[in-house]
Design a protein around this motif. Structure first.
Motif, PDB file in Angstrom:
ATOM      1  N   LEU A  79     -10.679 -17.942  -2.811  1.00  0.00           N
ATOM      2  CA  LEU A  79      -9.661 -16.987  -2.347  1.00  0.00           C
ATOM      3  C   LEU A  79      -8.339 -17.720  -1.907  1.00  0.00           C
ATOM      4  CD1 LEU A  79     -12.333 -15.983   0.190  1.00  0.00           C
ATOM      5  CD2 LEU A  79     -11.498 -14.458  -1.569  1.00  0.00           C
ATOM      6  N   GLU A 125      -4.806 -17.191   0.015  1.00  0.00           N
ATOM      7  CA  GLU A 125      -3.843 -16.193   0.651  1.00  0.00           C
ATOM      8  C   GLU A 125      -2.319 -16.496   0.504  1.00  0.00           C
ATOM      9  OE1 GLU A 125      -7.065 -17.052   3.935  1.00  0.00           O
ATOM     10  OE2 GLU A 125      -6.095 -18.190   2.406  1.00  0.00           O
ATOM     11  N   SER A 130      -1.519 -11.216   1.540  1.00  0.00           N
ATOM     12  CA  SER A 130      -2.159 -10.926   0.258  1.00  0.00           C
ATOM     13  C   SER A 130      -3.073 -12.222   0.018  1.00  0.00           C
ATOM     14  CB  SER A 130      -1.109 -10.997  -1.116  1.00  0.00           C
ATOM     15  OG  SER A 130       0.031  -9.983  -0.918  1.00  0.00           O
ATOM     16  N   CYS A 131      -4.409 -11.657  -0.845  1.00  0.00           N
ATOM     17  CA  CYS A 131      -5.335 -12.579  -1.102  1.00  0.00           C
ATOM     18  C   CYS A 131      -5.779 -12.275  -2.517  1.00  0.00           C
ATOM     19  CB  CYS A 131      -6.478 -12.050  -0.189  1.00  0.00           C
ATOM     20  SG  CYS A 131      -7.954 -13.286  -0.505  1.00  0.00           S
ATOM     21  N   MET A 182     -14.438  -7.269   1.224  1.00  0.00           N
ATOM     22  CA  MET A 182     -13.249  -8.177   1.531  1.00  0.00           C
ATOM     23  C   MET A 182     -12.910  -8.089   3.242  1.00  0.00           C
ATOM     24  SD  MET A 182     -12.583  -9.816  -0.942  1.00  0.00           S
ATOM     25  CE  MET A 182     -11.275 -10.732  -0.115  1.00  0.00           C
ATOM     26  N   TRP A 219     -10.546  -9.786   6.649  1.00  0.00           N
ATOM     27  CA  TRP A 219      -9.510 -10.606   7.167  1.00  0.00           C
ATOM     28  C   TRP A 219      -9.945 -10.986   8.425  1.00  0.00           C
ATOM     29  CZ3 TRP A 219      -5.325 -12.515   4.593  1.00  0.00           C
ATOM     30  CH2 TRP A 219      -5.049 -11.776   3.415  1.00  0.00           C
ATOM     31  N   ILE A 269      -6.109  -2.493   5.747  1.00  0.00           N
ATOM     32  CA  ILE A 269      -6.553  -3.471   4.700  1.00  0.00           C
ATOM     33  C   ILE A 269      -6.766  -2.369   3.264  1.00  0.00           C
ATOM     34  CG2 ILE A 269      -9.017  -2.707   5.436  1.00  0.00           C
ATOM     35  CD1 ILE A 269      -9.482  -5.688   4.617  1.00  0.00           C
ATOM     36  N   ARG A 281      -7.360  -2.953  -1.271  1.00  0.00           N
ATOM     37  CA  ARG A 281      -7.467  -3.722  -2.266  1.00  0.00           C
ATOM     38  C   ARG A 281      -7.354  -3.147  -3.467  1.00  0.00           C
ATOM     39  NH1 ARG A 281     -13.504  -4.881  -1.881  1.00  0.00           N
ATOM     40  NH2 ARG A 281     -13.536  -5.763  -3.897  1.00  0.00           N
ATOM     41  N   TYR A 301      -5.411  -6.971   0.543  1.00  0.00           N
ATOM     42  CA  TYR A 301      -4.109  -7.116   1.240  1.00  0.00           C
ATOM     43  C   TYR A 301      -4.352  -6.622   2.708  1.00  0.00           C
ATOM     44  CZ  TYR A 301      -2.107  -6.646  -3.532  1.00  0.00           C
ATOM     45  OH  TYR A 301      -1.837  -6.632  -4.786  1.00  0.00           O
ATOM     46  N   TYR A 349      -4.542 -16.511   9.970  1.00  0.00           N
ATOM     47  CA  TYR A 349      -5.657 -15.303   9.304  1.00  0.00           C
ATOM     48  C   TYR A 349      -6.144 -15.712   7.945  1.00  0.00           C
ATOM     49  CZ  TYR A 349      -3.315 -11.749  12.511  1.00  0.00           C
ATOM     50  OH  TYR A 349      -2.991 -11.166  13.615  1.00  0.00           O
ATOM     51  N   CYS A 402      -8.323 -14.791   4.761  1.00  0.00           N
ATOM     52  CA  CYS A 402      -9.163 -13.944   3.691  1.00  0.00           C
ATOM     53  C   CYS A 402     -10.558 -14.355   3.518  1.00  0.00           C
ATOM     54  CB  CYS A 402      -8.367 -13.761   2.351  1.00  0.00           C
ATOM     55  SG  CYS A 402      -9.105 -12.615   1.396  1.00  0.00           S
ATOM     56  N   TRP A 450     -14.276 -17.989   2.470  1.00  0.00           N
ATOM     57  CA  TRP A 450     -12.892 -18.064   3.288  1.00  0.00           C
ATOM     58  C   TRP A 450     -11.819 -18.449   2.589  1.00  0.00           C
ATOM     59  CZ3 TRP A 450     -13.039 -17.802   8.957  1.00  0.00           C
ATOM     60  CH2 TRP A 450     -14.187 -17.329   9.851  1.00  0.00           C
TER      61      TRP A 450
END
Length: 123
Positions: A3, A5, A20-21, A33, A35, A69, A71, A79, A93, A95, A113
């Motif tokens: 992941l 971010e 964004s991720c 998913m 956050w 959130i 995707r 997102y 934060y 993801c 993560w």
């Protein structure tokens, strides 16, 4: 699952920001998913989660109505859109991905993560 971010930074109270991720996974559509954020001196909390196909979402009361959130399963992206930001939203934060959990909205099941991105909301 890997992941990465992007987004984050400094914003004034009342402002908006998108995180964004980018996700590397064998089958992104099988990964829930989320956050997660950690404010200074506080425990980590799940601030948003979305199920595998994007049909269901979870938000705690502290962000409900302000955070969204989403995707994009075609592009392996997740997102977090944050509106009406408050100083108490200041945090790192992360993801996070939930590949194997029985529930898509359980904090403990988010086992992968990203590196985290800092969001600072000023008065």
């Amino acid at each position: 699952v890997q992941l990465v971010e992007s987004g984050g930074g400094l914003v004034q109270a009342g402002g908006s920001m998108r995180l964004s991720c980018a996700v590397s996974a064998r089958d992104f559509s099988q990964v829930a998913m989320g956050w997660i954020r950690q404010a200074p001196g506080q425990e980590r909390i799940l601030v948003a989660a979305i199920d595998w196909m994007g049909g269901s979402r979870y938000y705690p009361d502290s962000v409900k109505g302000r955070f969204t959130i989403s995707r994009d399963n075609a592009n392996n992206m997740a997102y977090l859109d944050m509106n009406n930001l408050k100083p108490e939203d200041t945090a790192v934060y992360y993801c996070a991905a939930n590949e194997y959990g029985s529930r898509w909205d359980l904090y403990e099941d988010f086992t992968s993560w990203g590196q985290g991105t800092r969001v600072t909301v000023s008065l």
